[in-house]
Design an enzyme around this catalytic site. Structure first.
Site, short mmCIF file in Angstrom:
data_model
loop_
_atom_site.label_atom_id
_atom_site.label_comp_id
_atom_site.label_asym_id
_atom_site.label_seq_id
_atom_site.Cartn_x
_atom_site.Cartn_y
_atom_site.Cartn_z
N ARG A 129 0.81 -1.23 0.00
CA ARG A 129 0.00 0.00 0.00
C ARG A 129 0.85 1.27 0.00
O ARG A 129 0.38 2.33 0.43
CB ARG A 129 -0.98 0.01 1.18
N LYS A 151 1.72 11.36 -10.29
CA LYS A 151 0.76 10.56 -11.03
C LYS A 151 1.49 9.33 -11.57
O LYS A 151 2.50 9.46 -12.27
CB LYS A 151 0.15 11.36 -12.18
N GLU A 193 6.18 19.27 -24.19
CA GLU A 193 5.68 19.49 -22.83
C GLU A 193 6.21 20.79 -22.24
O GLU A 193 5.54 21.43 -21.43
CB GLU A 193 6.04 18.31 -21.93
N LYS A 238 4.92 22.94 -13.19
CA LYS A 238 4.26 21.72 -12.72
C LYS A 238 4.28 21.63 -11.21
O LYS A 238 3.28 21.24 -10.59
CB LYS A 238 4.92 20.48 -13.33
N GLU A 248 -5.74 16.21 -8.95
CA GLU A 248 -6.38 16.62 -10.20
C GLU A 248 -7.88 16.87 -10.01
O GLU A 248 -8.71 16.48 -10.81
CB GLU A 248 -6.16 15.55 -11.28
N ARG A 252 -5.10 21.20 -11.39
CA ARG A 252 -4.12 20.34 -12.05
C ARG A 252 -4.54 19.94 -13.46
O ARG A 252 -3.71 19.56 -14.27
CB ARG A 252 -3.86 19.09 -11.19
N ASN A 256 -3.06 19.09 -18.53
CA ASN A 256 -3.48 18.19 -19.60
C ASN A 256 -3.75 18.93 -20.91
O ASN A 256 -4.35 18.37 -21.82
CB ASN A 256 -4.75 17.44 -19.18
N HIS A 259 -3.67 17.13 -24.22
CA HIS A 259 -3.51 15.70 -23.97
C HIS A 259 -4.73 14.86 -24.34
O HIS A 259 -4.59 13.67 -24.63
CB HIS A 259 -3.16 15.47 -22.50
N HIS A 263 -3.57 11.93 -26.42
CA HIS A 263 -3.68 10.55 -25.96
C HIS A 263 -4.49 9.70 -26.93
O HIS A 263 -4.20 8.51 -27.13
CB HIS A 263 -4.32 10.50 -24.58
N HIS A 275 5.07 10.50 -27.31
CA HIS A 275 4.06 11.23 -26.55
C HIS A 275 4.09 12.72 -26.90
O HIS A 275 3.04 13.33 -27.14
CB HIS A 275 4.32 11.05 -25.05
#
Length: 375
Positions: A129, A151, A193, A238, A248, A252, A256, A259, A263, A275
């Protein structure tokens, strides 16, 4: 490396949680073991070092630094790029952690590009965990995006990063020297990015890129005089956003930008696109969508859309995606993590460094924007 290069590390805090170190010689320098030890903490005895097959010399160097610290290092090679981010690879790493008897006071280190750091973070988040992870990105994309923010995730056949967890690292080590060994196309893709951070938050980034784009995508890009400042500025953008919104829930989402469409391109192309290349087209798509939806208006709006095209094309990044795949792209976008129920959500701009959200645009509007970037 020239003695004239500043080897001191810039320390960029991500709230009160952890630091990102940016500089030269951070892996190979005499104090690499001390830096790594400082990020890992005193309680760690064992480290799982996750790495791709393409960076043997760096892996050996990092292993030696960790062992000088008195740590037991277990190395696991994983496939390169997106092939690393599968449930099968993650399960193999969990098995290794179990056989080696890793406890909650031990740690994972991710050495590689964004795919490796995503995987390493996910494995650390889910073992017992949650155990500590230190990220050592070796690509520009990893430094300014994937390794920073906590993330983590793996892909499924249905989409990218649909399985994951928020798990902030104990620290991030960005050694700019490793970029000298990066293929030029990969470094250029990472700049997408960086440019994204310029559009959503820090227009100085755009000015720096526009001052000498040819130098940033040429054979000597890794030693470009502005590269360190660009990396630091992108990391700060960031870091500030993540510190304010780890999970997010609101702010946040602006990270994206580009994206959702990007994506979708990656998925439709079975991850054969880099990417950053997909995000480059995604930013142009969402700029055109913002203009069609009334977020970018008048001469100022037209100029900002044109600036997207100009900057990205000057870096030799793609700004168009061949037509004929619209139904597949739309289906992929509807599975995007940012969707809410049946409604698609896009990060758009109202102006430079003025991000906004566009929720539930009609399919006709989406397809009109696609027509402007296809062909």
């Amino acid at each position: 490396m020239s003695d004239s290069i500043d080897q001191s590390a810039t320390r960029i805090p991500v709230g009160d949680d952890y630091d990102v170190l940016v500089g030269h010689g951070l892996i190979s320098g005499a104090d690499a073991d001390a830096r790594l030890g400082g990020l890992l903490g005193e309680a760690v005895e064992r480290v799982l070092l996750v790495h791709p097959p393409t960076i043997d010399a760096l892996t050996q160097r990092l292993t030696a630094a960790l062992e000088r610290r008195g740590l037991t290092v277990v190395t696991e090679e994983v496939p390169d790029a997106e092939a690393a981010k599968t449930a099968e690879v993650a399960a193999r790493l969990w098995g290794r952690l179990g056989r080696e008897g890793f406890t909650r006071t031990d740690a994972v280190v991710g050495l590689g590009g964004g795919s490796v750091t995503d995987l390493a973070g996910f494995v650390a988040a889910t073992w017992l965990r949650g155990v500590a992870v230190v990220q050592v990105p070796t690509t520009l994309l990893g430094m300014v995006d994937a390794a920073v923010g906590g993330k983590t995730g793996i892909n499924t056949a249905e989409g990218k990063n649909l399985v994951g967890a928020f798990h902030p690292p104990a620290g991030v080590l960005c050694d700019l020297d490793v970029l000298a060994t990066l293929p030029p196309a990969d470094l250029t893709a990472g700049l997408a990015e960086v440019v994204k951070c310029g559009f959503i938050a820090d227009p100085v980034v755009l000015d720096l890129v526009e001052a000498n784009p040819a130098g940033l995508c040429g054979p000597d890009a890794a030693t470009h005089p502005s590269l360190r400042e660009l990396v630091e500025r992108a990391v700060r953008v960031k870091a500030e956003v993540v510190a304010a919104d780890l999970r997010e829930s609101s702010l946040r989402e602006i990270l994206n930008y580009g994206h959702t469409f990007g994506h979708a391109v990656e998925q439709v192309e079975r991850y054969s696109w880099r990417h950053g290349e997909a995000v480059s087209v995604g930013m142009v798509y969402v700029a055109e969508l913002a203009r069609l939806a009334g977020h970018l208006t008048g001469a100022e709006g037209d100029a900002l859309v044109a600036r997207h095209h100009g900057i990205l094309e000057s870096l030799r990044l793609p700004t168009r995606y061949d037509g004929g795949r619209w139904p597949e792209l739309l289906t992929a976008m509807r599975r995007d993590k940012k969707s809410r129920g049946s409604q698609l959500r896009f990060v758009v701009l109202d102006g430079p460094a003025r991000p906004a959200r566009l929720t539930g645009p009609g399919d006709d509007l989406l397809e009109r924007a696609y027509a402007l970037v296809s062909g």
